[in-house]
Scaffold this motif. Structure first.
Motif, PDB file in Angstrom:
ATOM      1  N   HIS A 183      25.848   3.930 -45.067  1.00 25.74           N
ATOM      2  CA  HIS A 183      27.307   3.949 -45.116  1.00 25.74           C
ATOM      3  C   HIS A 183      27.857   5.301 -44.683  1.00 25.74           C
ATOM      4  O   HIS A 183      27.393   6.354 -45.153  1.00 25.74           O
ATOM      5  N   VAL A 184      28.811   5.279 -43.767  1.00 28.58           N
ATOM      6  CA  VAL A 184      29.569   6.479 -43.389  1.00 28.58           C
ATOM      7  C   VAL A 184      31.054   6.160 -43.463  1.00 28.58           C
ATOM      8  O   VAL A 184      31.452   4.998 -43.377  1.00 28.58           O
ATOM      9  N   ARG A 185      31.887   7.201 -43.626  1.00 24.19           N
ATOM     10  CA  ARG A 185      33.316   6.986 -43.868  1.00 24.19           C
ATOM     11  C   ARG A 185      34.191   7.331 -42.670  1.00 24.19           C
ATOM     12  O   ARG A 185      35.350   6.919 -42.623  1.00 24.19           O
ATOM     13  N   THR A 186      33.690   8.106 -41.721  1.00 23.79           N
ATOM     14  CA  THR A 186      34.549   8.597 -40.647  1.00 23.79           C
ATOM     15  C   THR A 186      34.004   8.201 -39.276  1.00 23.79           C
ATOM     16  O   THR A 186      32.820   7.877 -39.128  1.00 23.79           O
ATOM     17  N   LEU A 187      34.883   8.288 -38.289  1.00 24.05           N
ATOM     18  CA  LEU A 187      34.496   7.996 -36.910  1.00 24.05           C
ATOM     19  C   LEU A 187      33.462   9.004 -36.427  1.00 24.05           C
ATOM     20  O   LEU A 187      32.480   8.637 -35.764  1.00 24.05           O
ATOM     21  N   ALA A 188      33.650  10.268 -36.783  1.00 20.70           N
ATOM     22  CA  ALA A 188      32.712  11.311 -36.352  1.00 20.70           C
ATOM     23  C   ALA A 188      31.310  11.048 -36.898  1.00 20.70           C
ATOM     24  O   ALA A 188      30.315  11.147 -36.169  1.00 20.70           O
ATOM     25  N   ASP A 189      31.223  10.716 -38.178  1.00 19.15           N
ATOM     26  CA  ASP A 189      29.912  10.430 -38.772  1.00 19.15           C
ATOM     27  C   ASP A 189      29.307   9.158 -38.184  1.00 19.15           C
ATOM     28  O   ASP A 189      28.084   9.054 -38.028  1.00 19.15           O
ATOM     29  N   ARG A 232      38.392  -0.507 -38.749  1.00 25.50           N
ATOM     30  CA  ARG A 232      39.220   0.120 -37.724  1.00 25.50           C
ATOM     31  C   ARG A 232      39.989   1.330 -38.244  1.00 25.50           C
ATOM     32  O   ARG A 232      40.071   2.356 -37.571  1.00 25.50           O
ATOM     33  N   GLN A 233      40.554   1.229 -39.429  1.00 26.26           N
ATOM     34  CA  GLN A 233      41.439   2.285 -39.933  1.00 26.26           C
ATOM     35  C   GLN A 233      40.618   3.339 -40.662  1.00 26.26           C
ATOM     36  O   GLN A 233      40.416   3.286 -41.869  1.00 26.26           O
ATOM     37  N   LEU A 234      40.182   4.338 -39.909  1.00 27.56           N
ATOM     38  CA  LEU A 234      39.368   5.416 -40.453  1.00 27.56           C
ATOM     39  C   LEU A 234      40.196   6.702 -40.552  1.00 27.56           C
ATOM     40  O   LEU A 234      41.199   6.847 -39.843  1.00 27.56           O
ATOM     41  N   PRO A 235      39.779   7.627 -41.396  1.00 29.98           N
ATOM     42  CA  PRO A 235      40.580   8.848 -41.589  1.00 29.98           C
ATOM     43  C   PRO A 235      40.795   9.665 -40.326  1.00 29.98           C
ATOM     44  O   PRO A 235      41.816  10.346 -40.188  1.00 29.98           O
TER      45      PRO A 235
END
Length: 224
Positions: free
Chosen positions: A29-35, A52-55
């Protein structure tokens, strides 16, 4: 199966991880687009579940970046934005499927199975090796008419070795298939799983042998 879940809502992510674990699916599991970009380019996952809606941006931006790198990993977009225009936009970026929240875990599993059957290099749903028959969809291993009782990680080891039967599988590849990013791996844990699986295959007279290749990994082949 090991998948990557890109989801910024902790409760949703934990619910999905818990549900998928019951079906022997290892979830990173990752939370951001960069990760997500960093994790996906490691190319160790069988599929990506993508919010779709990431920080830090729209999750859809991940898909063309992966395709530009030549990574054909299947992507299912999971989002509350489920109207026609959003679905079309998602598919047009190169995503393989689009599932609007809320959804039933059974539907998600069915869609995962469907997209994993599409690539030409994916094995058929039921594979026969020696006297063992393995149903990849239902995670059932049988020898003759008897089902083998295998816990989750032994099943994952068996799946990975079956997909590359006759070829040596590197230890790191097996660990990546069996454990998620968050798992604490004991130094001899993988060897224990392999040893138990080897014994069960022998006891069932499955016609398969697992050989340790010193310093490299393991090889599954037909018994002589």
């Amino acid at each position: 199966m090991r998948i990557l879940l890109v989801e910024d809502e902790p409760e949703m992510a934990e619910a999905l991880r818990t549900a998928l674990k019951r079906y022997d699916i290892v979830t990173d599991h990752v939370r951001t687009l960069a990760d997500a970009i960093e994790a996906a380019t490691e190319d160790v996952h069988g599929a990506i579940l993508l919010d779709r809606q990431l920080p830090d941006g729209d999750g859809l931006d991940l898909v063309p970046r992966l395709r530009a790198k030549g990574l054909g990993i299947p992507v299912i977009v999971l989002t509350a934005r489920g109207d026609l225009a959003d679905r079309v936009a998602g598919l047009n970026t190169g995503a393989d499927d689009y599932l609007a929240k809320p959804f039933a875990i059974e539907e998600l599993l069915a869609r995962l199975r469907a997209i994993l059957r599409r690539p030409a290099d994916v094995v058929t749903d039921i594979m026969q090796a020696g006297r063992l028959s393995y149903d990849f969809d239902n995670r059932v291993a049988t020898v003759g008419s008897e089902a083998l009782s295998l816990p989750r990680r032994e099943l994952l080891v068996l799946e990975t070795l079956l997909r590359r039967i006759g070829r040596t599988v590197q230890r790191a590849s097996l660990e990546q298939a069996v454990y998620s990013f968050d798992d604490e791996i004991q130094s001899n844990a993988l060897d224990t799983h392999v040893s138990r699986l080897r014994r069960k295959l022998a006891d069932a007279d499955a016609g398969l042998e697992i050989h340790a290749i010193r310093g490299i990994g393991y090889l599954l082949k037909l018994a002589r």
